[in-house]
Design a protein around this motif. Sequence first.
Motif, PDB file in Angstrom:
ATOM      1  N   GLY A  24      -1.142   6.542  -0.647  1.00 35.54           N
ATOM      2  CA  GLY A  24      -1.732   7.598  -1.472  1.00 35.54           C
ATOM      3  C   GLY A  24      -0.772   8.166  -2.498  1.00 35.54           C
ATOM      4  N   TYR A  54      -6.806   5.413  -5.195  1.00 34.56           N
ATOM      5  CA  TYR A  54      -7.864   4.505  -4.717  1.00 34.56           C
ATOM      6  C   TYR A  54      -7.353   3.522  -3.673  1.00 34.56           C
ATOM      7  CZ  TYR A  54     -10.070   6.325  -8.941  1.00 34.56           C
ATOM      8  OH  TYR A  54     -10.575   7.149  -9.908  1.00 34.56           O
ATOM      9  N   GLU A  55      -6.602   4.007  -2.718  1.00 37.28           N
ATOM     10  CA  GLU A  55      -6.119   3.149  -1.635  1.00 37.28           C
ATOM     11  C   GLU A  55      -7.278   2.964  -0.648  1.00 37.28           C
ATOM     12  OE1 GLU A  55      -3.203   1.684  -1.552  1.00 37.28           O
ATOM     13  OE2 GLU A  55      -1.808   2.893  -2.725  1.00 37.28           O
ATOM     14  N   THR A 106       3.013   6.970  -4.522  1.00 36.76           N
ATOM     15  CA  THR A 106       4.179   6.080  -4.607  1.00 36.76           C
ATOM     16  C   THR A 106       5.440   6.944  -4.615  1.00 36.76           C
ATOM     17  OG1 THR A 106       4.304   5.961  -7.033  1.00 36.76           O
ATOM     18  CG2 THR A 106       2.791   4.414  -5.933  1.00 36.76           C
ATOM     19  N   SER A 142       1.401  -0.195  -6.245  1.00 37.71           N
ATOM     20  CA  SER A 142       0.757  -0.446  -4.958  1.00 37.71           C
ATOM     21  C   SER A 142      -0.313  -1.506  -5.195  1.00 37.71           C
ATOM     22  CB  SER A 142       0.099   0.840  -4.439  1.00 37.71           C
ATOM     23  OG  SER A 142      -0.882   0.509  -3.466  1.00 37.71           O
ATOM     24  N   MET A 155      -7.360   2.578   3.210  1.00 40.03           N
ATOM     25  CA  MET A 155      -5.959   2.948   3.447  1.00 40.03           C
ATOM     26  C   MET A 155      -5.407   2.107   4.589  1.00 40.03           C
ATOM     27  SD  MET A 155      -3.454   4.878   2.667  1.00 40.03           S
ATOM     28  CE  MET A 155      -4.078   6.310   1.771  1.00 40.03           C
ATOM     29  N   ASN A 208      -2.609  -2.561  -3.092  1.00 42.09           N
ATOM     30  CA  ASN A 208      -3.885  -2.067  -2.575  1.00 42.09           C
ATOM     31  C   ASN A 208      -4.483  -1.036  -3.535  1.00 42.09           C
ATOM     32  OD1 ASN A 208      -5.735  -2.044  -0.242  1.00 42.09           O
ATOM     33  ND2 ASN A 208      -5.092   0.090  -0.028  1.00 42.09           N
ATOM     34  N   GLY A 209      -3.613  -0.186  -4.062  1.00 42.96           N
ATOM     35  CA  GLY A 209      -4.058   0.823  -5.021  1.00 42.96           C
ATOM     36  C   GLY A 209      -4.511   0.191  -6.328  1.00 42.96           C
ATOM     37  N   SER A 253      -1.756   7.628  -6.028  1.00 41.95           N
ATOM     38  CA  SER A 253      -2.435   6.336  -5.931  1.00 41.95           C
ATOM     39  C   SER A 253      -3.783   6.607  -5.263  1.00 41.95           C
ATOM     40  CB  SER A 253      -1.576   5.368  -5.104  1.00 41.95           C
ATOM     41  OG  SER A 253      -2.109   4.072  -5.148  1.00 41.95           O
ATOM     42  N   CYS A 282       0.856  -1.201   0.000  1.00 39.65           N
ATOM     43  CA  CYS A 282       0.000   0.000   0.000  1.00 39.65           C
ATOM     44  C   CYS A 282       0.882   1.236   0.000  1.00 39.65           C
ATOM     45  CB  CYS A 282      -0.899  -0.014   1.247  1.00 39.65           C
ATOM     46  SG  CYS A 282      -1.894   1.481   1.452  1.00 39.65           S
ATOM     47  N   SER A 283       0.564   2.188  -0.863  1.00 39.72           N
ATOM     48  CA  SER A 283       1.443   3.348  -1.045  1.00 39.72           C
ATOM     49  C   SER A 283       1.168   4.476  -0.063  1.00 39.72           C
ATOM     50  CB  SER A 283       1.274   3.898  -2.458  1.00 39.72           C
ATOM     51  OG  SER A 283       0.056   4.610  -2.558  1.00 39.72           O
ATOM     52  N   TYR A 299       1.184   2.712 -12.706  1.00 33.74           N
ATOM     53  CA  TYR A 299       2.212   2.617 -11.662  1.00 33.74           C
ATOM     54  C   TYR A 299       3.631   2.517 -12.213  1.00 33.74           C
ATOM     55  CZ  TYR A 299      -1.348   2.253  -8.046  1.00 33.74           C
ATOM     56  OH  TYR A 299      -2.386   2.524  -7.191  1.00 33.74           O
TER      57      TYR A 299
END
Length: 382
Positions: free
Chosen positions: A217, A240-241, A219, A338, A244, A340-341, A238, A214-215, A359
């Motif tokens: 938000g 759409y984490e 990277t 990411s 979060m 998660n992203g 990013s 997970c970034s 990404y």
Amino acid sequence: MIAADGYILLFSRRIPYNKNMKRKTYRTNWKLLLPLAAILLLLLVLLLVMVRTVISMRTAKAVPTPEPTPEPTPAPTRVDLYAYYDFAETQQIPVYDHREDKLVLMDFEAYIIGVVGAEMPVAYHPEALKAQAVAARTYAFRKILRGGCASHPGAACCTNSKCCQAYISDARMEERWGDAAGMNYNTIAEAVMATRGQVLCYQGEIADAMFHACSGGQTENSENVYANAVPYLRGVDSPYEEPMRTQTVAVGFSDAVEKINAQYPDAHVTKDNIQTAVEIQSVYPSGRVKTVRLGDIEIVGKKLRTVFDLQSAMYTMETTESGFVFHVKGYGHGVGMSQNGANGMAQHGYTYDQILKHYYTGVTIEDDLNRMGNTPAPTPAV
Ligand SMILES: [Zn+2]
């Protein structure tokens, strides 16, 4: 052909019709003359044709022959790159199983299924699983091209996530997922086989497809985490984490002294100076900590992760009466995709190739591996 009196029988003697006609007369023997004339004509024609051919051959020789067009230089073949345990032929790779402590020969795509199963939650969106499959395949393929796993001679990759990529075997899928193992395997296999052979390239070279959980938000530029500035490993939004991943870590002062001294004794941190000994000095635009002062020394922000078990370098710190509290966003190094992203983007309608190109800046998706022939689809585990 020749008569007794020496005349060629092209002409037959004409019989005198009265005695006064002493003179020998002849009439034309057309029956013989005509075929003979025809044969002569044919021979003449043949001769003409032959003469003509010889002349034309000489003429052709006289004309300077153009320089032969040089064979186009073949494009540099990539086959050499695939020369690893006859990988091109078998598409099998030797994988060092760090749990079993042995080398196992695996079908390459079956290995990727095990990597995706270990590296990404199976509940993630199918497009995110596909993006992960391409990233995992690229990562593994790049490793193979560079001589395999550095820690285990003879292995293309190993199953230790600290060295290569995490991997889950069919048996451990059953242990972990029980009755759902077969279904989960098929879900992952679908993502892997739908992208079979596809790898990420940047300007024709296999990319370094780094990824993280997970970034937070944003990277990170590769050079802010590792040594090199890689053109396709740029920090990007990013957006759409969801959800979060965050972490709160509270460390008491005495605990902090102990942990800091275990790794950085030259920081000269004691229980007397600890309250002012830790200070975030600079932060990257992404929000990741760039430098931290630890007593007498300065360290890069990501190194504090190992001191206090922080999930990422994107953290803030507050000092309370009893110690420090770290508020952490994201999980992992923050470079590349990411996961998660990627799942968030997939849920918002993005396809795996759009996710990857988001990404990894400027990459293309190539199916080099497919050039080597098809790998039979691995059979489901259950
Ligand atoms: Zn390894």
